[in-house]
Design a protein around this motif. Structure first.
Motif, short mmCIF file in Angstrom:
data_model
loop_
_atom_site.label_atom_id
_atom_site.label_comp_id
_atom_site.label_asym_id
_atom_site.label_seq_id
_atom_site.Cartn_x
_atom_site.Cartn_y
_atom_site.Cartn_z
N LYS A 92 0.82 -1.20 0.00
CA LYS A 92 0.00 0.00 0.00
C LYS A 92 0.86 1.26 0.00
O LYS A 92 0.54 2.25 -0.64
N GLU A 93 1.98 1.22 0.73
CA GLU A 93 2.84 2.40 0.86
C GLU A 93 3.82 2.55 -0.29
O GLU A 93 4.52 3.55 -0.37
N CYS A 120 -6.87 -6.87 3.08
CA CYS A 120 -6.63 -5.85 2.04
C CYS A 120 -7.52 -4.63 2.29
O CYS A 120 -7.07 -3.49 2.18
N HIS A 121 -8.77 -4.87 2.64
CA HIS A 121 -9.70 -3.78 2.93
C HIS A 121 -9.24 -2.99 4.15
O HIS A 121 -9.27 -1.76 4.15
N ASP A 122 -8.81 -3.69 5.20
CA ASP A 122 -8.36 -3.02 6.43
C ASP A 122 -7.13 -2.15 6.18
O ASP A 122 -6.99 -1.08 6.77
N GLY A 124 -6.39 -0.78 3.32
CA GLY A 124 -6.76 0.32 2.43
C GLY A 124 -6.41 0.08 0.98
O GLY A 124 -6.31 1.02 0.20
N ALA A 126 -7.48 -0.74 -2.49
CA ALA A 126 -8.78 -0.68 -3.16
C ALA A 126 -8.82 -1.56 -4.40
O ALA A 126 -9.87 -2.09 -4.75
#
Length: 139
Positions: A92-93, A120-122, A124, A126
């Motif tokens: 994510k980062e 994955c949702h937790d 973030g 998408a």
């Protein structure tokens, strides 16, 4: 004593260095070219669907394989849930943020897929993709 033959002009070109150079270039390109292997373990049977979608993963995707018994495999390594969550945070980062491809064995329990999708949702993420095999329908 050696007698020179002046009637024959030696205008031929020696091709040996050229052939050597061509073979060296061929070997160089064969060694320098890398063939990227998708993370496709042979022991995962993906579900079959009627809608086509490419299975090849672009290099910016994090591929998560869920085996029949629920083992989570990323990059050939078996990860625990917390290790996977750390990998998802890192994905994510990343710049640009990496997409995630979940490839679950068709005989695995849905709870394993739901756990990974929930993580994955937790985190973030998408853009979540699901791996499957396309089988054309007979008409």
């Amino acid at each position: 004593m050696r007698i020179q033959d002046n009637t024959h002009d030696d205008d031929s070109v020696n091709m040996t260095p050229l052939i050597d150079m061509v073979f060296l270039l061929l070997i160089f390109f064969l060694v320098a070219t890398t063939i990227a292997q998708d993370e496709r373990p042979k022991n995962i049977n993906l579900p079959i669907t009627g809608t086509p979608k490419a299975l090849s993963a672009p290099p910016d995707e994090l591929i998560i394989n869920i085996e029949k018994d629920g083992k989570l495999r990323v990059g050939g390594l078996i990860l625990e849930v917390e290790q996977l969550k750390a990998a998802l945070v890192e994905a994510k980062e990343a710049e640009p943020p990496r997409n995630v491809l979940i490839r679950a064995d068709q005989e695995s329990l849905h709870k394993y897929f739901a756990t990974v999708a929930g993580m994955c949702h937790d985190v973030g993420i998408a853009n979540l993709n699901i791996g499957y095999v396309f089988e054309p329908q007979n008409k």
